[in-house]
Design a protein around this motif. Structure first.
Motif, PDB file in Angstrom:
ATOM      1  N   CYS A  43     120.934  11.366  54.031  1.00 15.21           N
ATOM      2  CA  CYS A  43     122.166  11.413  53.236  1.00 15.21           C
ATOM      3  C   CYS A  43     123.167  12.360  53.880  1.00 15.21           C
ATOM      4  CB  CYS A  43     121.860  11.896  51.823  1.00 15.21           C
ATOM      5  SG  CYS A  43     121.021  10.673  50.806  1.00 15.21           S
ATOM      6  N   PRO A  44     124.454  12.076  53.693  1.00 20.97           N
ATOM      7  CA  PRO A  44     125.474  13.024  54.154  1.00 20.97           C
ATOM      8  C   PRO A  44     125.498  14.245  53.234  1.00 20.97           C
ATOM      9  CG  PRO A  44     126.502  11.224  52.961  1.00 20.97           C
ATOM     10  CD  PRO A  44     125.037  10.888  53.077  1.00 20.97           C
ATOM     11  N   ALA A  45     126.351  15.190  53.505  1.00 21.24           N
ATOM     12  CA  ALA A  45     126.432  16.420  52.707  1.00 21.24           C
ATOM     13  C   ALA A  45     127.042  16.184  51.325  1.00 21.24           C
ATOM     14  CB  ALA A  45     127.250  17.466  53.461  1.00 21.24           C
ATOM     15  N   SER A  46     127.673  15.059  51.102  1.00 16.22           N
ATOM     16  CA  SER A  46     128.297  14.780  49.805  1.00 16.22           C
ATOM     17  C   SER A  46     127.236  14.490  48.741  1.00 16.22           C
ATOM     18  CB  SER A  46     129.259  13.597  49.937  1.00 16.22           C
ATOM     19  OG  SER A  46     128.577  12.457  50.408  1.00 16.22           O
ATOM     20  N   PRO A  47     127.551  14.761  47.465  1.00 11.99           N
ATOM     21  CA  PRO A  47     126.564  14.576  46.392  1.00 11.99           C
ATOM     22  C   PRO A  47     126.459  13.138  45.875  1.00 11.99           C
ATOM     23  CG  PRO A  47     128.560  15.499  45.494  1.00 11.99           C
ATOM     24  CD  PRO A  47     128.759  15.425  46.990  1.00 11.99           C
ATOM     25  N   ASN A  48     126.915  12.160  46.634  1.00 19.39           N
ATOM     26  CA  ASN A  48     126.901  10.769  46.173  1.00 19.39           C
ATOM     27  C   ASN A  48     125.766   9.955  46.791  1.00 19.39           C
ATOM     28  OD1 ASN A  48     127.794  10.420  48.773  1.00 19.39           O
ATOM     29  ND2 ASN A  48     129.751   9.519  48.228  1.00 19.39           N
ATOM     30  N   CYS A  49     124.707  10.629  47.197  1.00 16.35           N
ATOM     31  CA  CYS A  49     123.588   9.967  47.857  1.00 16.35           C
ATOM     32  C   CYS A  49     122.309  10.720  47.528  1.00 16.35           C
ATOM     33  CB  CYS A  49     123.827   9.967  49.366  1.00 16.35           C
ATOM     34  SG  CYS A  49     122.507   9.193  50.323  1.00 16.35           S
ATOM     35  N   HIS A  50     121.220   9.953  47.359  1.00 14.97           N
ATOM     36  CA  HIS A  50     119.911  10.546  47.094  1.00 14.97           C
ATOM     37  C   HIS A  50     118.868   9.778  47.888  1.00 14.97           C
ATOM     38  CE1 HIS A  50     121.620  13.014  43.999  1.00 14.97           C
ATOM     39  NE2 HIS A  50     122.287  11.942  43.610  1.00 14.97           N
ATOM     40  N   CYS A  51     117.907  10.528  48.447  1.00 16.09           N
ATOM     41  CA  CYS A  51     116.908   9.907  49.307  1.00 16.09           C
ATOM     42  C   CYS A  51     115.571  10.627  49.154  1.00 16.09           C
ATOM     43  CB  CYS A  51     117.368   9.958  50.762  1.00 16.09           C
ATOM     44  SG  CYS A  51     116.232   9.161  51.920  1.00 16.09           S
ATOM     45  N   SER A  52     114.509   9.858  49.060  1.00 13.83           N
ATOM     46  CA  SER A  52     113.177  10.447  48.895  1.00 13.83           C
ATOM     47  C   SER A  52     112.628  11.012  50.203  1.00 13.83           C
ATOM     48  CB  SER A  52     112.211   9.409  48.327  1.00 13.83           C
ATOM     49  OG  SER A  52     112.037   8.331  49.214  1.00 13.83           O
ATOM     50  N   GLU A  53     113.289  10.772  51.303  1.00  9.98           N
ATOM     51  CA  GLU A  53     112.811  11.314  52.582  1.00  9.98           C
ATOM     52  C   GLU A  53     113.575  12.568  53.005  1.00  9.98           C
ATOM     53  OE1 GLU A  53     110.883   7.393  54.613  1.00  9.98           O
ATOM     54  OE2 GLU A  53     112.942   7.858  55.171  1.00  9.98           O
ATOM     55  N   ASP A  54     114.505  13.038  52.190  1.00  9.57           N
ATOM     56  CA  ASP A  54     115.249  14.283  52.450  1.00  9.57           C
ATOM     57  C   ASP A  54     114.634  15.417  51.642  1.00  9.57           C
ATOM     58  OD1 ASP A  54     117.043  13.089  54.158  1.00  9.57           O
ATOM     59  OD2 ASP A  54     118.676  12.972  52.700  1.00  9.57           O
ATOM     60  N   GLN A  55     113.370  15.752  51.904  1.00  2.00           N
ATOM     61  CA  GLN A  55     112.646  16.697  51.058  1.00  2.00           C
ATOM     62  C   GLN A  55     113.252  18.085  50.998  1.00  2.00           C
ATOM     63  OE1 GLN A  55     108.503  16.671  52.025  1.00  2.00           O
ATOM     64  NE2 GLN A  55     108.256  14.530  51.463  1.00  2.00           N
ATOM     65  N   ASP A  56     113.923  18.529  52.034  1.00  2.00           N
ATOM     66  CA  ASP A  56     114.487  19.873  52.064  1.00  2.00           C
ATOM     67  C   ASP A  56     115.976  19.873  51.749  1.00  2.00           C
ATOM     68  OD1 ASP A  56     112.012  20.935  52.747  1.00  2.00           O
ATOM     69  OD2 ASP A  56     112.356  20.580  54.881  1.00  2.00           O
ATOM     70  N   SER A  57     116.437  18.859  51.052  1.00  2.00           N
ATOM     71  CA  SER A  57     117.856  18.691  50.785  1.00  2.00           C
ATOM     72  C   SER A  57     118.115  18.582  49.287  1.00  2.00           C
ATOM     73  CB  SER A  57     118.331  17.408  51.487  1.00  2.00           C
ATOM     74  OG  SER A  57     119.579  17.010  50.999  1.00  2.00           O
ATOM     75  N   PRO A  58     119.310  18.977  48.840  1.00  2.00           N
ATOM     76  CA  PRO A  58     119.664  18.748  47.435  1.00  2.00           C
ATOM     77  C   PRO A  58     119.731  17.256  47.101  1.00  2.00           C
ATOM     78  CG  PRO A  58     121.286  20.181  48.505  1.00  2.00           C
ATOM     79  CD  PRO A  58     120.339  19.712  49.564  1.00  2.00           C
ATOM     80  N   ALA A  59     119.765  16.407  48.113  1.00  2.00           N
ATOM     81  CA  ALA A  59     119.823  14.954  47.909  1.00  2.00           C
ATOM     82  C   ALA A  59     118.449  14.365  47.620  1.00  2.00           C
ATOM     83  CB  ALA A  59     120.413  14.287  49.159  1.00  2.00           C
ATOM     84  N   TRP A  60     117.387  15.186  47.638  1.00  2.00           N
ATOM     85  CA  TRP A  60     116.037  14.657  47.480  1.00  2.00           C
ATOM     86  C   TRP A  60     115.809  14.102  46.085  1.00  2.00           C
ATOM     87  CZ3 TRP A  60     111.714  15.640  44.438  1.00  2.00           C
ATOM     88  CH2 TRP A  60     110.548  14.983  44.852  1.00  2.00           C
ATOM     89  N   ILE A  61     115.065  13.021  46.047  1.00  2.00           N
ATOM     90  CA  ILE A  61     114.592  12.419  44.801  1.00  2.00           C
ATOM     91  C   ILE A  61     113.206  11.856  45.093  1.00  2.00           C
ATOM     92  CG2 ILE A  61     115.600  10.138  45.235  1.00  2.00           C
ATOM     93  CD1 ILE A  61     116.387  10.195  42.167  1.00  2.00           C
ATOM     94  N   ALA A  62     112.335  11.843  44.106  1.00  2.00           N
ATOM     95  CA  ALA A  62     110.953  11.396  44.313  1.00  2.00           C
ATOM     96  C   ALA A  62     110.896   9.903  44.651  1.00  2.00           C
ATOM     97  CB  ALA A  62     110.128  11.672  43.067  1.00  2.00           C
ATOM     98  N   PRO A  63     109.952   9.521  45.512  1.00  2.00           N
ATOM     99  CA  PRO A  63     109.768   8.094  45.812  1.00  2.00           C
ATOM    100  C   PRO A  63     109.085   7.383  44.646  1.00  2.00           C
ATOM    101  CG  PRO A  63     108.089   9.385  46.908  1.00  2.00           C
ATOM    102  CD  PRO A  63     109.028  10.371  46.255  1.00  2.00           C
ATOM    103  N   LEU A  64     109.046   6.064  44.711  1.00  2.00           N
ATOM    104  CA  LEU A  64     108.282   5.282  43.743  1.00  2.00           C
ATOM    105  C   LEU A  64     106.814   5.356  44.149  1.00  2.00           C
ATOM    106  CD1 LEU A  64     110.498   2.063  43.578  1.00  2.00           C
ATOM    107  CD2 LEU A  64     110.699   4.145  42.213  1.00  2.00           C
TER     108      LEU A  64
END
Length: 154
Positions: A43-64
């Protein structure tokens, strides 16, 4: 409303989008050809993206997470994406790319899924193509996907 008012509103929406980091081309593009995807795009630095593979980022979200057969989980995930209104534009045995379009302003968001059968996970990424903030739309989309997936996979 007068024609000049419509022009002003259109101009302001364009200015807002541009000032928030929008551009004429998508920010968060994905590949257009099916291939072996080892990881989803960060994900970019903007808060409009979430990804389960960005574990050390504020964009992190749990996978299914699923138990049982990976092929069935993958089928269920695809059905849920379609049921939520995603237009599936690319898919193979381990990767899916769907596009969601907002109803009023027709903004497009990209949703990506990547099946990891050996760990019983489906990694997720949902992000806006333009702008800076999405008012939580992409996080809520993933959480709706998670709830529907969990209910269907039982």
């Amino acid at each position: 409303m007068a024609y000049s008012s419509f022009l002003f509103i259109g101009f302001m929406l364009c200015a807002l989008q541009t000032s928030c980091g929008g551009s004429a081309s998508p920010i968060n593009t994905v590949e257009s050809e099916p291939q072996a995807h080892q990881h989803l795009s960060p994900c970019p630095a903007s808060p409009n993206c979430h990804c389960s593979e960005d574990q050390d980022s504020p964009a992190w979200i749990a996978p299914l997470v699923f138990d049982g057969e990976a092929a069935r989980a993958w089928t269920v995930a695809q059905e849920v994406v379609a049921a939520l209104g995603g237009d599936i534009v690319l898919r193979n045995d381990t990767y899916l790319h769907a596009v969601f379009t907002s109803s009023i302003l027709r903004f497009k968001d990209d949703l990506e899924l990547r099946l990891e059968p050996e760990t019983n996970l489906i990694h997720v990424r949902s992000g806006s193509r333009v702008g800076y903030s999405d008012f939580g739309v992409n996080r809520r989309r993933i959480e709706r996907l998670r709830r529907r997936f969990a209910a269907e996979i039982k």
